[in-house]
Design a protein around this motif. Structure first.
Motif, mmCIF file in Angstrom:
data_model
loop_
_atom_site.group_PDB
_atom_site.id
_atom_site.type_symbol
_atom_site.label_atom_id
_atom_site.label_comp_id
_atom_site.label_asym_id
_atom_site.label_seq_id
_atom_site.Cartn_x
_atom_site.Cartn_y
_atom_site.Cartn_z
ATOM 1 N N TYR A 87 36.395 -51.221 -82.898
ATOM 2 C CA TYR A 87 35.214 -52.457 -81.927
ATOM 3 C C TYR A 87 33.542 -52.117 -82.531
ATOM 4 N N SER A 88 32.778 -52.830 -82.244
ATOM 5 C CA SER A 88 31.006 -52.979 -82.533
ATOM 6 C C SER A 88 30.731 -53.176 -80.878
ATOM 7 N N LEU A 89 29.702 -52.407 -80.832
ATOM 8 C CA LEU A 89 28.249 -52.033 -79.458
ATOM 9 C C LEU A 89 27.524 -52.474 -80.268
ATOM 10 N N ASN A 90 25.941 -53.535 -80.770
ATOM 11 C CA ASN A 90 25.391 -53.573 -80.257
ATOM 12 C C ASN A 90 23.793 -53.215 -79.475
ATOM 13 N N PHE A 91 22.918 -52.896 -80.180
ATOM 14 C CA PHE A 91 21.728 -52.318 -78.506
ATOM 15 C C PHE A 91 20.541 -52.331 -79.542
ATOM 16 N N ILE A 92 19.279 -51.576 -78.780
ATOM 17 C CA ILE A 92 18.264 -52.038 -79.865
ATOM 18 C C ILE A 92 17.997 -51.061 -79.077
ATOM 19 N N SER A 93 16.210 -50.079 -80.006
ATOM 20 C CA SER A 93 15.633 -49.823 -79.404
ATOM 21 C C SER A 93 14.188 -49.647 -79.842
ATOM 22 N N GLU A 94 13.733 -49.226 -78.914
ATOM 23 C CA GLU A 94 12.219 -49.179 -78.399
ATOM 24 C C GLU A 94 11.526 -48.381 -78.476
ATOM 25 N N ASN A 95 11.647 -46.762 -79.269
ATOM 26 C CA ASN A 95 11.720 -46.099 -79.297
ATOM 27 C C ASN A 95 11.744 -45.028 -77.746
ATOM 28 N N ARG A 96 12.919 -45.339 -76.935
ATOM 29 C CA ARG A 96 12.516 -45.116 -75.788
ATOM 30 C C ARG A 96 14.458 -44.518 -75.449
ATOM 31 N N ASP A 97 14.755 -43.349 -74.556
ATOM 32 C CA ASP A 97 16.244 -43.823 -73.863
ATOM 33 C C ASP A 97 16.694 -44.512 -74.216
ATOM 34 N N VAL A 98 18.161 -44.885 -74.517
ATOM 35 C CA VAL A 98 19.026 -45.947 -74.152
ATOM 36 C C VAL A 98 20.663 -44.713 -74.047
ATOM 37 N N ASN A 99 20.493 -46.115 -72.883
ATOM 38 C CA ASN A 99 21.863 -44.997 -71.871
ATOM 39 C C ASN A 99 22.525 -46.740 -71.760
ATOM 40 N N ILE A 100 23.886 -46.590 -71.968
ATOM 41 C CA ILE A 100 24.815 -47.627 -71.635
ATOM 42 C C ILE A 100 26.613 -47.136 -71.193
ATOM 43 N N LYS A 101 27.109 -48.205 -70.521
ATOM 44 C CA LYS A 101 28.004 -47.431 -69.609
ATOM 45 C C LYS A 101 28.878 -48.640 -70.210
ATOM 46 N N LEU A 102 30.632 -47.634 -70.596
ATOM 47 C CA LEU A 102 31.447 -49.305 -70.948
ATOM 48 C C LEU A 102 32.419 -49.082 -69.659
ATOM 49 N N ASP A 103 32.640 -50.566 -69.182
ATOM 50 C CA ASP A 103 33.889 -50.764 -68.481
ATOM 51 C C ASP A 103 34.837 -50.773 -69.322
ATOM 52 N N THR A 104 36.390 -50.030 -69.283
ATOM 53 C CA THR A 104 37.142 -49.948 -70.320
ATOM 54 C C THR A 104 38.297 -50.196 -69.446
ATOM 55 N N GLN A 105 39.484 -50.276 -70.148
ATOM 56 C CA GLN A 105 40.725 -50.504 -69.740
ATOM 57 C C GLN A 105 41.633 -50.083 -70.607
ATOM 58 N N GLY A 106 41.764 -48.873 -70.813
ATOM 59 C CA GLY A 106 43.039 -48.034 -71.656
ATOM 60 C C GLY A 106 41.865 -48.337 -72.850
ATOM 61 N N SER A 107 41.995 -48.888 -74.153
ATOM 62 C CA SER A 107 41.811 -48.656 -75.615
ATOM 63 C C SER A 107 40.930 -49.572 -75.368
ATOM 64 N N ARG A 108 40.685 -50.648 -74.368
ATOM 65 C CA ARG A 108 40.094 -51.918 -74.530
ATOM 66 C C ARG A 108 39.021 -51.810 -73.759
ATOM 67 N N VAL A 109 37.385 -51.989 -74.400
ATOM 68 C CA VAL A 109 36.158 -52.462 -73.236
ATOM 69 C C VAL A 109 36.158 -54.069 -72.953
ATOM 70 N N SER A 110 36.306 -53.884 -71.581
ATOM 71 C CA SER A 110 35.685 -54.608 -70.812
ATOM 72 C C SER A 110 34.775 -55.957 -70.484
ATOM 73 N N GLU A 111 33.543 -54.216 -69.824
ATOM 74 C CA GLU A 111 32.266 -55.063 -70.203
ATOM 75 C C GLU A 111 30.790 -53.733 -70.785
ATOM 76 N N VAL A 112 30.412 -54.173 -71.215
ATOM 77 C CA VAL A 112 29.153 -53.465 -71.281
ATOM 78 C C VAL A 112 28.164 -53.806 -70.424
ATOM 79 N N LEU A 113 27.514 -52.296 -69.733
ATOM 80 C CA LEU A 113 26.873 -52.426 -69.029
ATOM 81 C C LEU A 113 25.351 -51.807 -69.715
ATOM 82 N N TYR A 114 24.176 -52.654 -69.975
ATOM 83 C CA TYR A 114 22.900 -51.563 -70.489
ATOM 84 C C TYR A 114 21.701 -51.359 -69.538
ATOM 85 N N ILE A 115 22.101 -50.113 -68.827
ATOM 86 C CA ILE A 115 21.171 -49.313 -68.014
ATOM 87 C C ILE A 115 19.817 -49.336 -67.810
ATOM 88 N N ASP A 116 19.572 -48.602 -69.642
ATOM 89 C CA ASP A 116 18.356 -48.638 -70.111
ATOM 90 C C ASP A 116 17.579 -49.342 -69.689
#
Length: 433
Positions: A87-116
């Motif tokens: 599983y791959s998850l893409n995001f960006i950096s703007e020279n700032r902290d990155v904060n990501i939360k994964l909503d998961t079920q077992g070994s599956r990612v159901s939703e990606v929540l970008y916090i930053d």
């Protein structure tokens, strides 16, 4: 000059030095959090260089979190890859902290929540662009079947108005601004309708800042540039002259071009510019050096590097070198590849003749779905293996696989003696046709 003047100059210099030092030592944190019970333990973090993912580090999970302090500055695309579930998850950096939360079920990612803030905005922008590209054309077509005065038609007008409006204001985000502006200009429409000239593309590639390499825009812009060229070779020469092959930008562009020509089986152009890359007298950047090395590893006469099998079928061998044969046909394929679906079954009538000549076929599949792979691999009588990681498979990069099917023919010492384009060429080389 007065003491006060020298004091001011010294103070200014110290301030500037402190500012530059702070920039050079800039750091930011990357934090990815999953729900308790999410099975994968390891994640690989990558930055981007053109179309290449560049490995930064491997992280192990601690208390359902992966945390990393990036040691310097970076503006651009990044990727987190979970090898245990492919599983791959893409995001960006703007020279700032990155904060990501994964909503998961077992070994599956159901939703990606970008916090930053930066990734929230990038997600919003990309969602808007996707809707413009997919929903807007459908709305225009549907409007033709409804009266303008109907409530549904008016609702569609309202949605069209939203989707044809401006993107959110991204001026405070340097990378997002760079990405959205240049995506809209160069890739927002089909190349034949974009209104962007060849000279404008050359200007963009040769004078853009370093975010060109980190944005993933370079490869598709180059492909559009080549697709609209009247004479491909002249277009390439004009571009390479502008970017200067003695610079890192020029060498990255050359590397991308070699790989594009390889992908589309433009062998003469690939060989010409690969030779030009090898003949450069200046220092070579890592990107071009990697392209040269990978191509040399699979050149005619080279020894095909060994591969340790994962879960092979139709063999007791544990690696490619343990498969003993006078000749081996290595096939890179996938159950979802239409060309493979057409070509590979044509081996079956010849397989008994091949075995009689001590010739073996070894298939390495770039599948991701086990059921789909099994249905084909069990049907074919020859050796097959897969990592079920698709184009993330280790052998894709190792053996310079750009498309499926890809064929190599090896002698009994595992030296490459042929690189056929199609099954007819394979059979002819083996004296079976």
């Amino acid at each position: 000059m007065s003491f006060f003047y020298f004091y001011k100059m010294k103070k200014t210099a110290l301030i500037l030095f402190g500012f530059v030092s702070a920039l050079l030592s800039a750091q930011f944190h990357i934090s990815i959090t999953a729900k308790e019970g999410f099975a994968p333990k390891e994640v690989y973090l990558f930055t981007t260089n053109g179309s290449k993912d560049m490995l930064v580090t491997k992280l192990s999970k601690t208390n359902d979190q992966w945390s990393f302090k990036y040691p310097g500055q970076y503006m651009g695309m990044m990727k987190a890859y979970f090898p245990e579930i492919n599983y791959s998850l893409n995001f960006i950096s703007e020279n700032r902290d990155v904060n990501i939360k994964l909503d998961t079920q077992g070994s599956r990612v159901s939703e990606v929540l970008y916090i930053d803030e930066s990734n929230k905005m990038m997600d919003l922008v990309q969602d808007f662009q996707r809707k413009q590209q997919t929903i807007l054309p459908v709305l225009y077509q549907m409007k033709e079947f409804y009266k303008p005065s109907s409530a549904f038609s008016q609702a569609m007008d309202k949605e069209i108005s939203v989707l044809t409006g401006k993107l959110p204001d991204v001026s405070k985000y340097p990378f997002i601004t760079y990405y959205t502006n240049n995506y809209s200009k160069f890739l927002g429409k089909p190349s034949t309708q974009s209104g962007v000239s060849q000279s404008e593309i050359i200007q963009f590639i040769s004078h853009s800042n370093e975010m060109l390499e980190t944005s993933t825009l370079l490869r598709p812009v180059l492909q559009d540039y080549l697709s609209t060229a009247v004479n491909t070779e002249v277009a390439v020469e004009n571009l390479l002259k502008a970017v200067n092959l003695e610079t890192p930008r020029g060498q990255t562009v050359l590397s991308e071009l070699i790989e594009i020509f390889d992908t589309y089986s433009m062998t003469e152009l690939k060989d010409k510019y690969l030779a030009e890359a090898k003949n450069l007298k200046c220092t070579i950047n890592d990107r071009l050096a990697s392209t040269i090395k990978t191509n040399d590893a699979v050149a005619l006469g080279a020894t095909f590097e060994n591969y340790v099998f994962s879960k092979p079928v139709k063999t007791q061998a544990r690696s490619l070198y343990e498969v003993k044969a006078d000749k081996k046909v290595i096939v890179f394929w996938s159950s979802t590849c239409s060309h493979c679906e057409t070509e590979l079954p044509k081996f079956i009538p010849y397989y008994s003749q091949m075995k009689a000549k001590n010739i073996e076929i070894v298939g390495l599949s770039l599948d991701v779905d086990k059921a789909s792979y099994d249905s084909k691999a069990n049907h074919y009588p020859w050796i097959n293996d897969t990592e079920l990681r698709g184009w993330n498979s280790t052998f894709a990069e190792k053996y310079n696989v750009r498309a499926t099917p890809t064929y190599y023919i090896l002698d009994k010492n595992n030296k490459i003696i042929a690189k056929p384009d199609h099954i007819a060429d394979v059979l002819e080389n083996l004296g079976l046709k």
